[in-house]
Design an enzyme around this catalytic site. Structure first.
Site, PDB file in Angstrom:
ATOM      1  N   GLU D  66       0.519  -1.383   0.161  1.00 55.42           N
ATOM      2  CA  GLU D  66      -0.053   0.111   0.073  1.00 55.42           C
ATOM      3  C   GLU D  66       0.864   1.649  -0.069  1.00 55.42           C
ATOM      4  O   GLU D  66       0.562   2.321  -1.005  1.00 55.42           O
ATOM      5  CB  GLU D  66      -0.543   0.069   1.069  1.00 55.42           C
ATOM      6  CG  GLU D  66      -2.328  -1.133   1.145  1.00 55.42           C
ATOM      7  CD  GLU D  66      -1.755  -2.405   1.289  1.00 55.42           C
ATOM      8  OE1 GLU D  66      -0.133  -2.504   1.703  1.00 55.42           O
ATOM      9  OE2 GLU D  66      -2.473  -3.797   1.026  1.00 55.42           O
ATOM     10  N   HIS D 135     -11.292  -5.671  10.191  1.00 48.28           N
ATOM     11  CA  HIS D 135     -12.119  -5.667   9.173  1.00 48.28           C
ATOM     12  C   HIS D 135     -13.899  -4.518   9.397  1.00 48.28           C
ATOM     13  O   HIS D 135     -13.933  -5.290   8.184  1.00 48.28           O
ATOM     14  CB  HIS D 135     -12.441  -7.098   8.273  1.00 48.28           C
ATOM     15  CG  HIS D 135     -10.482  -7.748   8.053  1.00 48.28           C
ATOM     16  ND1 HIS D 135      -9.680  -7.989   9.193  1.00 48.28           N
ATOM     17  CD2 HIS D 135     -10.036  -7.417   7.253  1.00 48.28           C
ATOM     18  CE1 HIS D 135      -8.390  -8.491   8.991  1.00 48.28           C
ATOM     19  NE2 HIS D 135      -8.501  -8.272   7.193  1.00 48.28           N
TER      20      HIS D 135
END
Ligand SMILES: Cc1ncc(C[n+]2csc(CCOP(=O)(O)OP(=O)(O)O)c2C)c(N)n1
Ligand SMILES: Cc1ncc(C[n+]2csc(CCOP(=O)(O)OP(=O)(O)O)c2C)c(N)n1
Ligand SMILES: [Mg+2]
Ligand SMILES: [Mg+2]
Lengths: 328, 340, 328, 340
Positions: D66, D135
């Site tokens: 990322e 998450h």
């Protein structure tokens, strides 16, 4: 060195427990999720990352570990947890979100913590690597015996934490082993499309540490390489990086249609199922009788069934318990 | 902090180092990791002298690998150690926030309280000396917003020592945010008010208890770190006009001592929040909301915030100084309030 | 290939401009900061990272770059900015925080942006690497000529971004060159205490890209190696990693007492001042006359003096201008 | 959004993909990068079909890096491209926040507005389906607090398309936070209210304009994403009791449409903020403070927040569902308010 017969049997049994456990979880996971697949529904909601096919990585490494040694695993943790000796009942209960679970249902399948055997895992790629080298540092500073093993996928080997932790582990000569489970896929992205080198063991050179590659998901070769690496770490000679070519027999997570996967790939891998390979070895090399292996199968099934029923029968936590455990 | 005769006045930097060294003497599990914290003694002086006393093994310089050494601290903490690690500037949190907020802050909860993470993350905050937009932020709100970590923001050396001692002894992860302008490092300028009498012996200051550093009846000024000193200066100004201001030093943002704030506002009926962190979605909004959601009638006038505007921090002195909170801005906030 | 006489002269002049510029900045920086050193005081407040000694890295690389090529530099940017052709007046004004500065005083010494020559730098270690590979990707996708060069220090080679960006650059065969200025120190931490390998060019293997090491801060060798790497990138053959052994003649930043630095180290390095080395080459190998070199010195001093007076005489921005420029 | 005859109802996932593809057809500078966004079409479906139409060069699967690909997007954006990148779950921001908040969000300012960073960062938010604490977060406040990036949080497919189009055409960095529970992916459950009529042609929705999705006179319910739908359900409930609730969809958190909120509250005199992000130091506090600092007299009762408690998100269904905001909680918040 090669595993003894007992060690082979231990590995065989743990692979079976893991496989049976996941086959059972797989069935139960789908309860309430058909016909319409809704991840939130059923006795086991949320994401479910199965590890079947990858059992050799877990048993080949953990065969050399004591309960006092440390393991950090990934979002795909069941096989490793089982091989490390995590309490199967409490783990199952955690996966069901029950109050009897390892964390009383706060963590679930991606957050398995069992302090008794120094096992933990997490949902962020390469996140376990920092804690692994930290635990290794702790043992070194405390002069307490202990090796830490950080498991990661081949996709995680392109995350910054990989670089930082390998450098620090080598620099400080920490008793840690890094084990890459190369199942060729990071969700839908192949290793070829994510990694600039064919094999990650090459990267060990960037940190002045030994790198080992093990092809063909070979349980015995893994056992041997892991044994050397762990002994090396225990002796105080520093870290090792191991990459294992393993097989992802399932989708990335349950519900994954795997449209990205070449036709026949999975079928091909199934014919090389590592459990069958080890079974063959036990029969031919170790001259075991079918009957003895059936016994092992039966025990494996039993302990899985017990764990699952324990989980099923356990109660859900009271909703307000959500507020407990943020701070101690 | 009443200051006695033959007192021992310390800077925050020295008070922090003293607290750490005292804990290291009595608890061998405590060790320090970070960039330039050994031989250099920390860029901001808060680990000075530790290497000489405790050696390389317990005072560890690290590579520029925040993700690795903060993640490592989490693993060491859960394995029986009590690491004190430094993130040199809070502005650098972006390279290692996962290890901080997803790992350090959550492992206790994920494990159902069975795995503890007793560690302290020290980090420097604050601007005012033209270090521009990647070396001058406070980011108090960024850390206080995320669950699982306690957040300390000392304003003076006495608190700095007691809060550090409590932080190291705490079984939970604690983020210790010290303000560069209060460190007492000559090269960063010095806020005299932060250099106060500090007892030799170790002592704790409970986390989650605010302090009223000046009592008053007409307006409540709430702040942390530099904001407390600006609040006190503003209170002096207001006093000259016969306005009696009460000044509250929150000392910790997590836990937040809401009772203490509300009690004061019930008395004064007016609230000004001073915050060097960005204005929106941060500390100032939370303090105001915490008061009005409890009891809106306690307020005689709209609460005011004196916070950093929602802009990256400019380098050029006139622009930066203009953007920072100040005693003058607090006073004019009061004027706005009463004009209302 | 070796630099031509003109190229050597270009490098010599740029090294002088950089050196003179920093010597001047050094003096002015201390105005208002004595006797008590207060970073916030004086005409140039804030941190000041000088690059004297490291000029060869800048000129040896930038000699091969056009204005349309991209450079991302570090918190120690002056020498590189000058070699890349950043407007010296506007850069000086930016360092003084004046309204005529490149960014109207918003960035300062660690945030030099000159879009005309595609130069930028920043204050976070290894932060420029992402933008560099991104600009390279942009040129590749647009089929527009252009090479991106990311400069970093040896300390930055242990930051996660290093690993992620080198992998991606190699994987996508991007026209980018990574240049490590190894000045042996990351603030007070030596390379030995931070890096698990003796040389970072070794790490190129972990990404399947060529790695080059250049000892002795050798301007001509840097020119040669950079020339090959940049030509390679321009041809579309992908990235290269270069590590240069260079010298940090000053402290990490001004005000650094350098108590951590071995006695005599700096003095030793001064005797190997790369500017003197190149001067010697110009006199002996290129048979230049002292007089010609004096002319160059004079021009260099002049342009520095002009830039500094421009900065000094420029006005400060209006305080409220701070609110302008967050969004366009 | 009034729904006409022979309307074309889309999910948010499809609306996002449609907006991206339409911009890619008319603007070759637009491209997409992220994990599993090519062949897979994005884990949450918002890039489905793009690979087939635009090919590997413009629809790029990335490694799990990322920091590299978001940093690369910044460099590409400043070099003339208009990248749309995906951070698969907002929970992962910790591994790459430096590239987001220190680089993407600040380069425009650092360059004095001379270097622009026209890019969109898409990221999924929200829980409710037992994906646990790494998450399921929203982190709205975390992103909205830091200056230099616009923040979009759509609640339905019509807005999702128009806001995406505006985001891609905007010359500033935009964070586009979509809620998994609203994506219309069957496997994540489906909020019917998010699937609405979406015009074929491209259209823009201005960033910084809130929408009143239901008018009322007794109480103002402010929310984003899932909170809007919960607010509408609560409004139905309240209507049965003769209470008329106004529901406001902020649509963007940065810029924040404070005028719109204040105007409504002046009318209703009551404010409830619904926020799936953590309670403290976040969105709920900011909305409340923004109202009271302007005009405290407009409120007849203490403002209420229905936000996520300050705890990591638990996996177990009963615990998670209990912790989430809901229509019921909004209704009881109203009851608390009037009981007051
Ligand atoms: C930092 C981060 N980025 C992305 C993800 C989303 N994600 C979860 S699993 C996965 C693939 C991981 O691949 P690999 O490391 O090979 O492990 P495997 O799933 O193959 O076991 C991704 C991208 C994540 N959890 N964390
Ligand atoms: C992510 C990050 N960590 C730490 C710092 C603080 N810091 C600024 S310069 C520096 C040393 C950098 O060393 P090196 O990369 O070798 O560059 P040099 O200063 O030697 O030119 C450090 C640690 C930072 N700016 N960013
Ligand atoms: Mg994989
Ligand atoms: Mg260096």
């Amino acid at each position: 060195m090669q595993p003894t017969r007992e060690q082979k049997l231990w590995m065989y049994e743990n692979m079976l427990v893991s496989r049976f456990f996941e086959e059972t979880i797989e069935k139960i996971y789908l309860e309430g999720k058909t016909p319409a697949f809704n991840m939130a529904a059923g006795p086991i909601p949320g994401e479910m990352h199965l590890s079947n096919g990858q059992e050799p990585c877990a048993v080949g490494v953990c065969a050399h570990l004591k309960a006092t040694d440390i393991v950090t695993a990934t979002h795909r943790p069941h096989h490793i947890a089982i091989a490390k000796g995590v309490d199967l009942k409490k783990m199952a209960a955690e996966i069901f979100g029950k109050t009897t679970g390892l964390s009383g249902g706060r963590g679930g399948h991606m957050h398995i913590f069992d302090a008794n055997v120094n096992f933990s895992c997490s949902g962020i790629i390469a996140q376990g690597m920092g804690p692994a080298i930290g635990a290794a540092l702790s043992r070194k500073m405390q002069k307490r015996d202990g090796v830490a093993v950080a498991f990661l996928g081949e996709g995680a080997a392109n995350q910054g934490a990989f670089h930082e932790t390998l450098n620090l582990a080598s620099l400080w000569k920490l008793p840690v082993v890094f084990v890459i489970e190369d199942n060729a896929w990071g969700i839908s992205v192949s290793k070829l499309d994510s990694t600039s080198v064919p094999r990650n063991d090459i990267r060990a050179q960037a940190y002045g540490m030994p790198g080992v590659f093990i092809p063909n998901n070979d349980t015995l070769a893994i056992f041997e390489a892991a044994g050397e690496a762990i002994a090396r770490a225990r002796k105080g000679d520093g870290p090792t990086l191991i990459e294992i070519e393993t097989y992802r027999l399932a989708g990335h997570f349950m519900g994954d249609a795997e449209g990205y996967r070449p036709k026949g790939e999975v079928e091909g891998l199934r014919t090389k199922d590592p459990i069958l390979v080890l079974k063959k070895n036990l029969l031919e090399k170790e001259k075991m009788k079918e009957g003895d292996l059936v016994k092992i199968e039966t025990t494996a099934r039993q302990c899985v069934d017990e764990a699952i029923s324990f989980a099923r029968e356990s109660a859900y936590p009271a909703p307000e318990e959500a507020m407990i455990g943020v701070f101690v | 902090m009443t200051t006695q005769a033959n007192e021992r006045r310390l800077t925050i930097a020295r008070a922090m180092a003293e607290a750490i060294s005292q804990e290291m003497r009595t608890d061998e599990r405590v060790f320090v990791m970070g960039e330039d914290i050994a031989q250099l003694g920390g860029v901001f002086g808060n680990t000075r002298g530790l290497l000489d006393e405790f050696g390389k093994e317990r005072i560890r310089d690290t590579p520029i690998s925040e993700t690795a050494f903060i993640g490592a601290a989490v693993g060491a903490a859960s394995d029986g150690m009590r690491p004190v690690v430094e993130l040199m500037f809070v502005d650098f949190f972006g390279v290692c926030m996962d290890a901080i907020y997803n790992l350090m802050a959550k492992n206790t909860y994920f494990s159902g309280g069975k795995v503890t993470v007793p560690m302290v993350l020290m980090t420097s905050t604050g601007g005012g000396y033209s270090d521009a937009g990647q070396h001058s932020q406070c980011l108090y709100g960024t850390f206080a917003h995320l669950p699982g970590m306690k957040v300390i923001v000392p304003s003076n050396a006495y608190d700095a020592k007691g809060l550090m001692t409590s932080a190291i002894r705490d079984d939970n992860p604690v983020v210790y945010m010290f303000h560069k302008g209060l460190q007492g490092m000559g090269w960063l300028g010095t806020e005299k008010g932060a250099i106060v009498n500090v007892p030799e012996e170790a002592y704790e200051i409970p986390l989650g208890k605010a302090a009223t550093v000046r009592t008053g009846t007409d307006v409540t000024i709430v702040g942390v770190a530099m904001g407390v000193h600006q609040g006190l200066k503003a209170a002096d100004e207001l006093a000259k006009r016969g306005v009696s201001a009460e000044v509250i030093d929150l000392r910790t943002l997590v836990p937040l001592d809401r009772d203490h704030i509300c009690e004061s506002v019930r008395k004064t009926g007016r609230l000004i929040v001073v915050d060097e962190d960005y204005n929106s979605y941060g500390v100032s909004g939370e303090i105001i909301a915490s008061v009005v959601e409890r009891d809106i009638s306690s307020l005689k006038a709209p609460p005011q915030r004196v916070a950093y505007p929602d802009i990256p921090i400019p380098f050029s002195r006139p622009m930066e100084q203009w953007a920072l909170p100040s005693a003058e801005k607090i006073v004019s906030a009061y004027d706005r309030m009463v004009k209302h």
